[in-house]
Scaffold this active site. Sequence first.
Site, short mmCIF file in Angstrom:
data_model
loop_
_atom_site.label_atom_id
_atom_site.label_comp_id
_atom_site.label_asym_id
_atom_site.label_seq_id
_atom_site.Cartn_x
_atom_site.Cartn_y
_atom_site.Cartn_z
N GLY A 38 0.81 -1.20 0.00
CA GLY A 38 0.00 0.00 0.00
C GLY A 38 0.85 1.26 0.00
O GLY A 38 2.06 1.22 0.19
N GLY A 41 -2.43 1.86 -5.70
CA GLY A 41 -2.19 2.79 -6.79
C GLY A 41 -0.74 3.19 -6.96
O GLY A 41 -0.38 3.83 -7.95
N GLY A 42 0.09 2.82 -6.00
CA GLY A 42 1.53 3.05 -6.15
C GLY A 42 1.98 4.47 -5.86
O GLY A 42 1.21 5.33 -5.44
N THR A 43 3.26 4.70 -6.14
CA THR A 43 3.91 5.96 -5.81
C THR A 43 3.27 7.14 -6.53
O THR A 43 2.94 8.17 -5.92
CB THR A 43 5.40 5.89 -6.14
OG1 THR A 43 6.02 4.88 -5.35
CG2 THR A 43 6.09 7.22 -5.88
N CYS A 44 3.12 7.04 -7.84
CA CYS A 44 2.67 8.18 -8.64
C CYS A 44 1.33 8.71 -8.15
O CYS A 44 1.17 9.91 -7.92
CB CYS A 44 2.58 7.79 -10.11
SG CYS A 44 1.95 9.10 -11.18
N HIS A 442 3.39 30.87 -36.05
CA HIS A 442 4.00 32.13 -35.65
C HIS A 442 2.89 33.11 -35.27
O HIS A 442 1.91 33.25 -36.01
CB HIS A 442 4.84 32.72 -36.79
CG HIS A 442 5.39 34.07 -36.46
ND1 HIS A 442 6.51 34.24 -35.67
CD2 HIS A 442 4.94 35.31 -36.77
CE1 HIS A 442 6.75 35.55 -35.55
NE2 HIS A 442 5.81 36.22 -36.20
#
Length: 462
Positions: A38, A41-44, A442
Site C-alpha cells: 500500500g 495505486g503506487g507511488t505516482c 508564428h
Amino acid sequence: MTSKVKSYDVIVIGSGSGDTIVDSALNQGLTVAWMDRGPLGGTCLNVGCIPSKILIFPADRVMEIREAGKLGIEATINQIDFGAIIARMRRIVSSSQDEIRDGINAAETLDYYEKEAHFTNSHTLQVDDQVIGADHIFVASGARPLIPSIRGLEGIGYVTNESVLDLRERPGSILIIGGGYIAAEFGHFFAAMGTEVTIVQRNQHLVPDEEPEISELLKRKMAERMDIQTHTEVVEVDADGPGASVIGQDVRTGEERAFNAERVMVAAGRRSNADLLQVENAGIKTDERGYIEVNEYLETNVDHIRALGDATGKHMFKHVANREAAIAWHNFAHDHKTSMDYSAVPHAVFSHPQIAAVGLTEDEAKEEFDILVGQASYADVAKGEAMMESEAFAKAVVERGTGQILGFHIIGPYAPILIQAVVNVMASGGDIQSVGRAMHIHPAMPELIVSALYNLREPAVS
C-alpha cells in the site's frame, strides 16, 4: 507447519504501473495474484506525480500573479487557503483509489493482497500466513525515500515527499534536505504558499543531473524566494521547541552554519524496495545500490521473473514505468522479444521556472560523439518576447554531420509541453531537418525549438 501454496498463473508485485500487467493477464484469462503493501495505486498516484502536481498548479498561479507587474499588471493575492488546496489533492487521490478498488472487486480471477510480502524462493512469496506461488512473476515494487544517516534526525519528526502530504496546516518555515527535483518542486510549492523555505544541498548544483547552466539559472531564480545553500551537508539535527535546529557543514571548508525551521523535510534521494521483498531468497541479482538488475528485455537473471519501474532504478519516472510494463508484458506473451529503448526518455521538473529535457547532456554527448551545441533564449522568438521572458532558454545537442538530435534541454514556462516536439522527432529517428520541414505557428513558443536547432555552434572548450 508449512502453509499450503496458493497457486496462480501470474504474480504482480506493485500496484502502480504493475496494473498494466494485471489488466493484460486478466484479458488473457489468466489467474493473477496482485500484491502491494500500500497505498493502492503506487507511488505516482499517492505520494508522487499526481498529488504533487495538484499542489504545484495553484503555486504556479500564485507566481503568475506575483510576477505580473513586469507586464504592467498590478495584482494582489488576498488569501491562500492551504487547507482547501490540500483537501482537493486528497479528494482526487481518494477518488482514483476507489476506481482501482472497484476494478479489483469486479475481476473474477484476481486476488489482491494489500499486505507486505517477501520471496521464500523463486516461485513463491509469503504474505502473512499464506504462501503464494506462480510460474511467472513481475516485480514493480517501486522505491521509497532514502533517509540519510544524520545525527538526531530520527528524533525530530521529519517529513518526506510521502508524509508531507499529510500536513493540514501550512508550516511557517521548512528546511528541505536535498536539492533534486523533489526539493525543487516542494520548495516552489511551499514558498508560493507563504512558507519560509531553506534548501540545503550537498552538491554544488540544484537538480544536478540537469545541464549546469540550467541548474545555475534555477538556483538564481529560486534564491529570489528562498534560502538556497549548496555545497552544504546537514550533519546534525536537534529538536528546538515545536521545530528543529539544523547544523550544516560546508563540504569545501568544513565551516558550520546553524538553521532553524518549524519543519524538516528529507528529499535526499530514493532507495530500492528490493530489500523488503527479500529478493535474495529468489536468487534475483541486485546492483550496488540495491536495485534489481534487468537486461534490455526487462528480464532478471531468474528466467521467469521480470522487473520494471522504479524497482530497477533506471529512469524513475511514471511514463518510463508504463512503457516498461508494456514491453515486459509483450516479452512474456510473444516469442519475438522487444528491447526497451531509453534513448529518448523525457523528464520534467515542475519547479519555477520549469525544466524539461530529453536525451544526453552536452558532457555526456561529448564522450561518444562529435557534437554541435545550439542555444536560444525565449526572447529570441516573438511569443517569448511578448511574455518578457529574458532569462529562459533552450539548449540543443546535435551530432555533427548527421544532424541527429542527441539531447535537448529547456528552462522556462511550458518547458514540459515544448519538449514533446523534440521527443517525437527523436523517437521517430528524425533529425534537425525533420524539424525544419514542419511548419511552426508564428508567433508561438514552439519556434524556440527551431531557433535553438538552427543556432548551432562549436561547444565551448571545458
